[in-house]
Write a protein that holds these residues in place. Structure first.
Motif, PDB file in Angstrom:
ATOM      1  N   LYS A 198      51.525  -0.891  44.329  1.00  0.00           N
ATOM      2  CA  LYS A 198      51.312   0.080  45.392  1.00  0.00           C
ATOM      3  C   LYS A 198      50.622  -0.608  46.565  1.00  0.00           C
ATOM      4  O   LYS A 198      50.072  -1.683  46.392  1.00  0.00           O
ATOM      5  CB  LYS A 198      50.482   1.252  44.853  1.00  0.00           C
ATOM      6  N   HIS A 199      50.652  -0.056  47.758  1.00  0.00           N
ATOM      7  CA  HIS A 199      51.319   1.196  48.131  1.00  0.00           C
ATOM      8  C   HIS A 199      52.470   0.799  49.024  1.00  0.00           C
ATOM      9  O   HIS A 199      52.244   0.175  50.054  1.00  0.00           O
ATOM     10  CB  HIS A 199      50.345   2.112  48.875  1.00  0.00           C
ATOM     11  N   TYR A 200      53.646   1.191  48.656  1.00  0.00           N
ATOM     12  CA  TYR A 200      54.867   0.732  49.291  1.00  0.00           C
ATOM     13  C   TYR A 200      55.199   1.652  50.451  1.00  0.00           C
ATOM     14  O   TYR A 200      55.537   2.812  50.210  1.00  0.00           O
ATOM     15  CB  TYR A 200      55.967   0.734  48.227  1.00  0.00           C
ATOM     16  N   CYS A 247      55.166   4.891  46.406  1.00  0.00           N
ATOM     17  CA  CYS A 247      55.357   4.995  47.853  1.00  0.00           C
ATOM     18  C   CYS A 247      54.083   5.570  48.476  1.00  0.00           C
ATOM     19  O   CYS A 247      53.368   6.360  47.856  1.00  0.00           O
ATOM     20  CB  CYS A 247      56.586   5.825  48.196  1.00  0.00           C
ATOM     21  N   ALA A 257      56.914   7.091  53.951  1.00  0.00           N
ATOM     22  CA  ALA A 257      57.278   6.111  52.920  1.00  0.00           C
ATOM     23  C   ALA A 257      58.031   6.748  51.761  1.00  0.00           C
ATOM     24  O   ALA A 257      58.992   6.173  51.245  1.00  0.00           O
ATOM     25  CB  ALA A 257      56.024   5.405  52.416  1.00  0.00           C
ATOM     26  N   CYS A 258      57.610   7.954  51.338  1.00  0.00           N
ATOM     27  CA  CYS A 258      58.248   8.571  50.171  1.00  0.00           C
ATOM     28  C   CYS A 258      59.579   9.243  50.513  1.00  0.00           C
ATOM     29  O   CYS A 258      60.245   9.799  49.640  1.00  0.00           O
ATOM     30  CB  CYS A 258      57.291   9.567  49.504  1.00  0.00           C
ATOM     31  N   ASN A 260      61.639   7.345  52.574  1.00  0.00           N
ATOM     32  CA  ASN A 260      62.214   6.208  53.282  1.00  0.00           C
ATOM     33  C   ASN A 260      63.339   5.542  52.476  1.00  0.00           C
ATOM     34  O   ASN A 260      63.105   4.689  51.631  1.00  0.00           O
ATOM     35  CB  ASN A 260      61.097   5.203  53.591  1.00  0.00           C
ATOM     36  N   ILE A 264      63.017   2.260  49.989  1.00  0.00           N
ATOM     37  CA  ILE A 264      63.112   2.477  48.546  1.00  0.00           C
ATOM     38  C   ILE A 264      64.484   2.090  48.013  1.00  0.00           C
ATOM     39  O   ILE A 264      64.603   1.341  47.041  1.00  0.00           O
ATOM     40  CB  ILE A 264      62.767   3.945  48.193  1.00  0.00           C
ATOM     41  N   VAL A 278      59.944   5.228  40.919  1.00  0.00           N
ATOM     42  CA  VAL A 278      59.071   5.306  42.086  1.00  0.00           C
ATOM     43  C   VAL A 278      58.243   6.577  41.961  1.00  0.00           C
ATOM     44  O   VAL A 278      58.790   7.661  41.767  1.00  0.00           O
ATOM     45  CB  VAL A 278      59.890   5.336  43.391  1.00  0.00           C
ATOM     46  N   SER A 280      55.186   8.956  43.786  1.00  0.00           N
ATOM     47  CA  SER A 280      54.556   9.160  45.099  1.00  0.00           C
ATOM     48  C   SER A 280      53.060   8.920  44.975  1.00  0.00           C
ATOM     49  O   SER A 280      52.475   9.126  43.908  1.00  0.00           O
ATOM     50  CB  SER A 280      54.781  10.591  45.563  1.00  0.00           C
ATOM     51  N   THR A 310      62.313   8.837  45.352  1.00  0.00           N
ATOM     52  CA  THR A 310      60.983   9.099  44.795  1.00  0.00           C
ATOM     53  C   THR A 310      61.180   9.974  43.558  1.00  0.00           C
ATOM     54  O   THR A 310      61.513  11.149  43.667  1.00  0.00           O
ATOM     55  CB  THR A 310      60.087   9.786  45.840  1.00  0.00           C
TER      56      THR A 310
END
Ligand code: NAG
Ligand code: NAG
Ligand code: NAG
Ligand code: NAG
Ligand code: NAG
Ligand code: NAG
Ligand code: NAG
Ligand code: NAG
Ligand code: NAG
Ligand code: NAG
Ligand code: NAG
Ligand code: NAG
Length: 756
Positions: A198-200, A247, A257-258, A260, A264, A278, A280, A310
């Motif tokens: 994390k955190h992606y 994410c 991000a979540c 995206n 991802i 994945v 969140s 996600t």
């Protein structure tokens, strides 16, 4: 009461009676289904289990606090356990009973400072052993939402302490050891525990100038993504094969991000081949709508998150609104099935549905936690992470024999630090050795008087403790100031507003300097850099040590270092900037390279004068480097590199051998750092890195001992990343440095050529 209800209660009782609350593959309803058949591929087992759930049941499994499905014999499951630097508090973790404590290692910023991959592997294997023991005794889950591998881009970041520092290469080495140490052990059939990178992606701002992490849109160039922000994730996913990633809260170039798809789906799954799920960050799904305003209905929010990939919601949003999304046809049931197949597949790979008696990991228990070896390892890790920044006139190490019957004063707000040394994301440690206790332990055979005066708090203006501190210092033979910062200054949700040493501490140091009978020693605890230039330059302070947040044995480690029982060898994993740095660049400016409003970030791009540089650190001994000059193989043609199947980025172009010799009087560790300086005039990058780390090795050397260390040079280290993220081989001279010494030059000849 209907027959169905009675059956329901019997089921509930059977499930509750099971040890460890495991799914019952022996006699329960699951036992006849493929989920319990070990000969089948895990994906098939997962898919079959999911096909037996009703839609409503499926939805309960989309969140980290997943409900039981008694009808199927599936117990409730909490996906969120944590072990950033030892098993830590989280919804899935409970301390108590046979397991009152877990080993609390130093914070990751310290682990970065150790520059020791073998040490890291031992630490992370120990953590996963303890994590498994907690799981065997039903005190933790099997998925641990650690490590944090975001790049420590800005010194203000409150969570930089959770990372191994500012360098993508170092962070990649760290995450490789982390994921392997957590996931792989003696039994190759199963994941030991599941890690989570994390955190992606590009998350490294908590709350700055009115913008918090839930609203922040990180504007990141493809160049910075490819070169700086993503490499640790590539290593984590592609090389170490992590079981899950998380994410982040922020948006990246306008897309949360979540939600995206590019990050991802295209990058993590298709390019890095993520084999896992994945999750969140907690409540990061609802902020897609509520904070980022990226969607306007719950149905669309569910759709963008699930469609991006996600799979699991740390929160309740999926639980509350997935049915509405189905009703409105913004998603279809297959979207849910796909997410659940990914999460349950990881549980199957963890052995969750297989008989415990044939799994070595399930035999781990409280006797494998807080062992003598683990205690020693925590102490060793703390010692290896301590960085000596100044040592004028060989002020250190202190000599126990010479101090017999003398008086040492420990003054300052961190001299009695305990929990402070655990940083954040900690658990209950077996003990916490504060510096006073550590000093008493090391000096106990020498009748040395160890006294303590608090002097001041970390950061308030109250000087009422000064008098007592100064009186104590006046009557002491040696005075050591223990300062630094804590979670009231740097924390999750809280970025720093200053990177100076708090004024009250500086004032006290200056007053102490005036009255001490021998020069002052200063020790700093922090998870990030501080402007220590006053102490660096003061002739009244002879030694300066940075010890991060050193964990359960921190106080003993610093005492061992100051009395020479351990010769410090840690190196800074971050740049210590001057205090003015934060006025020179906005924290929300994600750009690494310098610009008129940005002096550049990290040692790779910072154009100013650092207070202490990345990689800096002294020893009580002296090391010498030597190598055979080898200019024969230093010219390569780009065309032949492209042609001769060099198209494998891990391929070694050159192999460097360096002899390190301890030419001093004390046994000690050296960290040999290998940097590359690319040509200044690049075709695709107007502002190439000033230098970049491509290898490091920590070695321990006896007096007069020589050890040879090896550094492979891969094509990867020579590549230029263009503004659009494309990678190039470019002509020019690439200088190889061992620390600051120029060792060799590699010449590339030919035309700039697109590499990938
Ligand atoms: C498990 O799966 C294998 C492979 O499909 C099959 O041969 C076997 O009969 C299954 N076992 C049970 C108990 O169903
Ligand atoms: C802080 O935010 C304000 C208002 O959004 C903005 O005008 C200002 O430029 C920001 N400060 C910095 C240093 O970026
Ligand atoms: C999101 O919308 C709300 C209300 O509609 C508004 O107050 C807020 O400023 C918007 N936020 C952003 C980041 O646009
Ligand atoms: C989900 O529903 C519960 C119960 O109604 C409520 O307390 C909670 O706030 C909701 N959460 C979200 C994210 O909507
Ligand atoms: C979702 O469905 C409900 C009920 O069918 C309807 O009232 C609502 O307008 C729909 N919303 C969207 C965004 O389609
Ligand atoms: C350290 O000492 C100060 C002053 O005596 C005291 O207020 C503080 O609680 C102590 N801290 C710890 C962690 O023991
Ligand atoms: C103190 O002395 C005892 C007995 O001689 C010895 O066992 C112990 O290792 C010594 N401790 C230290 C810290 O030197
Ligand atoms: C250190 O190594 C160099 C060769 O790199 C050698 O010339 C020099 O004599 C060595 N110095 C000492 C003190 O050994
Ligand atoms: C390095 O050390 C090895 C083994 O001690 C020795 O054979 C070799 O000659 C040394 N190389 C240099 C450049 O000093
Ligand atoms: C080896 O290279 C270094 C740095 O380029 C140079 O200072 C040194 O004189 C060279 N030594 C020999 C023996 O050529
Ligand atoms: C990326 O930029 C380079 C110039 O640095 C250019 O030659 C190349 O065509 C660009 N590639 C793409 C896909 O835009
Ligand atoms: C180290 O080498 C020096 C010079 O060769 C020698 O005088 C000294 O005795 C050696 N020290 C040890 C501990 O071997």
């Amino acid at each position: 009461m209907t027959v169905g209800l009675i059956l329901f209660f019997i089921l509930v009782i059977t499930i509750n009676a099971q040890k460890g609350n495991l799914p019952d593959c022996k006699s329960g309803p699951l036992s006849t289904f493929p989920i319990c058949n070990q000969s089948l591929p895990s994906r098939q087992r997962a898919a079959d289990l999911i096909s037996r759930m009703t839609t409503t049941e499926k939805i309960t499994q989309l969140v980290t606090t997943a409900a039981a499905i008694p009808r199927l014999g599936l117990p409730k499951y909490e996906w969120w356990s944590d072990c950033l630097h030892g098993v830590g508090y989280a919804p899935g973790v409970s301390f108590g009973g046979d397991l009152p404590a877990a080993t609390s290692f130093p914070m990751p910023i310290n682990l970065g400072a150790s520059f020791n991959t073998a040490l890291l592997h031992r630490i992370f294997s120990t953590i996963s052993t303890e994590a498994r023991a907690f799981n065997s005794e039903d005190r933790a889950g099997l998925v641990f939402l650690s490590p944090n591998i975001n790049i420590f881009r800005d010194p203000r970041w409150g969570r930089g302490q959770e990372t191994p520092g500012e360098d993508p290469f170092l962070t990649s080495q760290y995450v490789y050891e982390y994921v392997n140490g957590l996931q792989r052990g003696e039994d190759e059939r199963y994941l030991k525990v599941a890690a989570n990178c994390k955190h992606y992606a590009a998350y490294d701002l908590e709350n700055w100038n009115g913008t918090d992490r839930f609203h922040f849109d990180a504007r990141v160039s493809d160049q910075d993504l490819i070169e700086t922000y993503l490499p640790p994730f590539e290593t984590c996913i592609h090389d170490a094969k992590v079981a899950s990633i998380m994410c982040s809260y922020n948006s990246i170039n306008g897309i949360p991000a979540c939600a995206n798809q590019f990050l991802i789906k295209t990058i993590a799954r298709e390019s890095y081949h993520l084999d896992g799920f994945v999750v969140s960050d907690c409540d990061a799904i609802e902020i897609i709508m509520n904070d980022h305003n990226y969607t306007s209905t719950v149905q669309d929010t569910i759709a963008v998150a699930l469609h991006a990939g996600t799979d699991l919601d740390c929160g309740q949003f999926y639980l509350n609104y997935t049915q509405q999304a189905l009703d409105n046809k913004t998603i279809i049931e297959t979207d849910i099935n796909q997410a659940l197949e990914r999460t349950f597949n990881v549980l199957i790979r963890l052995g969750y549905f297989d008989p415990p008696e044939q799994q070595p990991y399930r035999k781990l228990s409280h006797i494998n936690v807080d062992t003598i070896e683990a205690r020693q390892l925590a102490l060793d890790a703390a010692q290896q992470s301590i960085v000596l920044l100044k040592n004028t006139n060989k002020a250190l190490p202190l000599n126990l024999n010479q101090l017999r019957n003398k008086k040492i004063a420990l003054i300052g707000p961190t001299a009695n630090a305990t929990r402070l040394m655990q940083g954040n994301y900690y658990g209950t440690p077996p003990f916490l050795i504060d510096p006073i206790t550590g000093f008493q332990e090391v000096t106990k055979n020498y009748s040395i008087d160890i006294s303590f005066a608090y002097g001041c708090k970390i950061s308030d203006d109250d000087e009422s403790g000064f008098v007592e501190a100064i009186e104590l210092a006046y009557t002491s033979d040696v005075v050591i100031f223990f300062g630094g910062i804590d979670q009231s200054i740097e924390a999750e949700g809280h970025d720093r507003e200053s990177i100076a040493l708090p004024t009250v501490q500086l004032t006290l140091i200056q007053q102490l300097e005036k009255i001490v009978c021998s020069p002052l020693h200063v020790v700093i605890m922090s998870g990030s850099g501080l402007d220590l230039s006053y102490i660096r330059d003061s002739s009244e302070s002879d030694s300066l040590i940075w010890m991060g947040y050193a964990g359960q044995a921190g106080g003993l480690a610093i005492a061992n270092v100051m009395f020479g029982q351990y010769n410090p060898g840690g190196r800074l994993p971050i740049t210590f900037y001057p205090a003015s740095y934060i006025n020179d660049v906005s924290m929300s400016d994600m750009q690494m390279r310098p610009s008129p409003t940005n002096p550049g970030r990290t040692y790779k791009f910072y154009t100013g004068q650092a207070v202490f540089e990345f990689g800096y650190g002294l020893s009580y001994t002296t090391f010498n480097y030597s190598w055979y000059n080898n200019s024969m193989n230093s010219i390569f043609s780009i065309r032949s590199l492209m042609k001769n199947n060099y198209n494998e980025k891990k391929l070694h172009l050159q192999f460097y051998r360096v002899n390190v010799t301890n030419i001093g009087q004390i046994v000690g560790d050296d960290v040999v750092l290998a940097f590359i300086i690319p040509p200044r005039n690049s075709f695709n990058d107007p502002s190439p890195p000033l230098r970049k780390l491509f290898g490091f090795k920590r070695v321990q050397l006896n007096i007069n001992q020589t050890i040879q260390v090896f550094f492979p040079l891969n094509i990867d280290s020579l590549l230029t990343v263009a503004y659009n993220g494309s990678k190039w081989l470019e002509p020019g001279s690439y200088k190889i440095l061992i620390r600051k010494q120029h060792m060799h030059t590699v010449y590339l000849r030919g035309r700039p050529t697109r590499y990938s």
